[in-house]
Enzyme design. Sequence first.
Site, PDB file in Angstrom:
ATOM      1  N   TYR A 113     -13.541   9.700  17.006  1.00  0.00           N
ATOM      2  CA  TYR A 113     -14.530   8.697  16.672  1.00  0.00           C
ATOM      3  C   TYR A 113     -14.635   8.656  15.161  1.00  0.00           C
ATOM      4  CZ  TYR A 113     -18.998   6.502  15.878  1.00  0.00           C
ATOM      5  OH  TYR A 113     -19.986   5.671  15.417  1.00  0.00           O
ATOM      6  N   TRP A 115     -14.300   5.977  11.260  1.00  0.00           N
ATOM      7  CA  TRP A 115     -14.033   4.730  10.546  1.00  0.00           C
ATOM      8  C   TRP A 115     -12.828   4.906   9.623  1.00  0.00           C
ATOM      9  CZ3 TRP A 115     -17.418   0.268   9.759  1.00  0.00           C
ATOM     10  CH2 TRP A 115     -18.528   0.238  10.615  1.00  0.00           C
TER      11      TRP A 115
END
Length: 770
Positions: A113, A115
Amino acid sequence: MSRIKRVPHCSHWGAYTILVEDDRIVGIEPFQHDPAPSPIIHSIAEWANPERRVLRPMVRSGWLDKREKSDRRGRGREKFVAVSWDEATTLVADEVRRVAGTFGNASIFAGSYGWTNSGRLHHASSLLKRMLNLVGGFTRHVDTYSIAAGPVILRHTLGNDDACGGRANTLDTIAQHTETLVVFGALSPRTAQNEAGGIGSHRLETYLRQIVERGVKVIHVSPLKDDLPDWVSAEWWPIRPNTDAALMLGLAGEIVKAGRHDRDFLARCTSGADRLLGYLEGKTDGVRKEAVWAANICGLDADRIATLANRLVDTRSMLTVSWSLQRAHHGEQPFWAALGLASVVGQIGLPGGGVGYGYASLGGVGAPLNLGRSPAISQLTRPIDSFIPVARISDMLLNPGRPFSYEGEIRTYPDTRLVYWAGGNPYHHHQDLNRLSEAWTRPETIIVQDPMFTATAQRADIVLPATTSIERNDLAGNRRSDFILAMKKAIEPLGESRSDFEIFNAIAGRLGVADRFNEGRDEMGWVRHLYEACRSDASQRFGFAMPDFDAFWEAGYARCPVKAEHTFLADFRNEPEAHALRTESGKIVLGSETLARLDYADCRPHPAWIEPAEWLGNIADAGQMHLISHQPAGRLHSQLETGASSRAMKRNGREQARLHPDDAAILGIEDGRTIRIWNGRGECFATAEITDKVRRGVLVLPTGAWFTPTGNSGLEVAGNPNVLTLDIGTSQFGQGCSAHTCLVRVEPYAADRRDAFEAYQETLVALAAV
């Protein structure tokens, strides 16, 4: 003679052109169609700095000797040994086979998980899951750290999470029609810099200026004054943190007490309204929810609350609710209470009226809706259905076989033996990092794939060096962006790093599934395929002409079909039966039969004020403050933490913690002084910044400092707030992240420990030594 090469690219904070000379980044130019480009784009040259990069495949020495039988507490302490790519991919494939064959695929947790990259092909999480789905599956996570409790309750009460995913009223309709705008939390260009999957144009400031020009009355409800730009000239209500639901319910109760609620809307468009109205009137607990009640909880003025309640009914009113409000204990309640208040007012489905969530939490929320298909590589079909709520990682690792609840179902935590994390850093975004550190010793093997030598990579058994987006070809785009953007390779890969697609394709080959993984396409074959799928969809469904791939790649961008001036639930308001919602009643749920059957004390059958575990209304003594940790202005989460825009926000090498002058005077803290922040979970350093833009009793410390514990004490010296935060679910129903709000103590530190930070840098170098 060298020439400067112009390379179009995109990151989470926007599109830009990279200027490259002799394989070196020499400048950045903003995207020509971006009215408010983010300053973070000028930090991307930091990706090419080898100091914090993973430059070769590495294996922890103890794991290399004993594999799954190694001392797991050696993670983060033992040196790494460099290995070849052939050896590294063989080790990874062998571990996947071993764990799946011995314990079952549910014992593989594909956390991943993060960015790390806005590109849609080299999306590390998707590629990892695609590969593992071809060999029997894995345990996944649901929802996100950013927003979990909110979508869960809205899926139950509105039938989907469109209202918090960018499909509520567009900001252009608010700028044109709203007369009273109540902002709960933030509506700030600071957070609107960023967008998952990239963004072409930052529009928030444009809409805010239109709101100002129209003379819209703006009420800003937040402990932080600069959660809205000063030039908006909003009326600031410095609310106690975590009490927004009480204010919303007090406003609704005030309207009901005056008999001004929209009975027709409640009857036609909602179900269970009698439960909510009974609660507001005090029928369930003998306490009427109105202005005075809310004022005592929220620390606000009762007369102003009563005046606002009348104004919400008298004018076209719109409520905006930040994602941040649901990242707290009982985080479902402010989202549901806002829906309840908007329903009592009765303006849902009218232009510029109602409620929406997440405006400015991401840059594309509230922008014109992208109607077309978004580029994305498929994760393929899941062979098994094993999952956990995303913020329950420590619970899963510490409690294999223990039951947990989620959306009314009872499930069981798997026996996790292998963690594969690609493109993310849980030692940034997970809560109570000292508890996570203990949980991290439980799996037999941890594989981390990342460009950076993060705190998570330092605590891995196998580390695979991935390229950053500027070292490969890709494309950006998402359903909240009106562009698809080319992400061309700017420089050659650093060290021995490889693209995520190349890494997973090699592992898939070791596992015998490469043909199904790559489908016969290389990197540019996939980039072309993903773009052409979007182009074909735009043409077939909307008659919208996008350029062919070669023209797109040459130009660096292509526009997508969009819809402006969107009013959320307009059709439903006009014809509720014909446009029924996917809820238990087909209507907006204000009183839930499902939650009544479940009978949870922490998520009742109607919106409610439920005291959080830690808040300023229930403190042991006056020495405690309420910590809020929010998104910093100079970076996205922990990315580019050493970039120029991030460094500009630091002092003395640490994050700055903001507090009110009166609190600083009581505590003996001077501006620029090193302070110690602590509670029973951990402690960290920060540099004090004294400002009157923070409510008294509140301390604000941004997220994203690289986790920097020192020695055996566990003292964190860089200013990472997640050594302090609560590791509890928002409720049994939503199980969201409660990380960004807690109680702490603060004191001036006797001596600046800059030496501790320098010692950490030396430790980082030693860990990388081979």
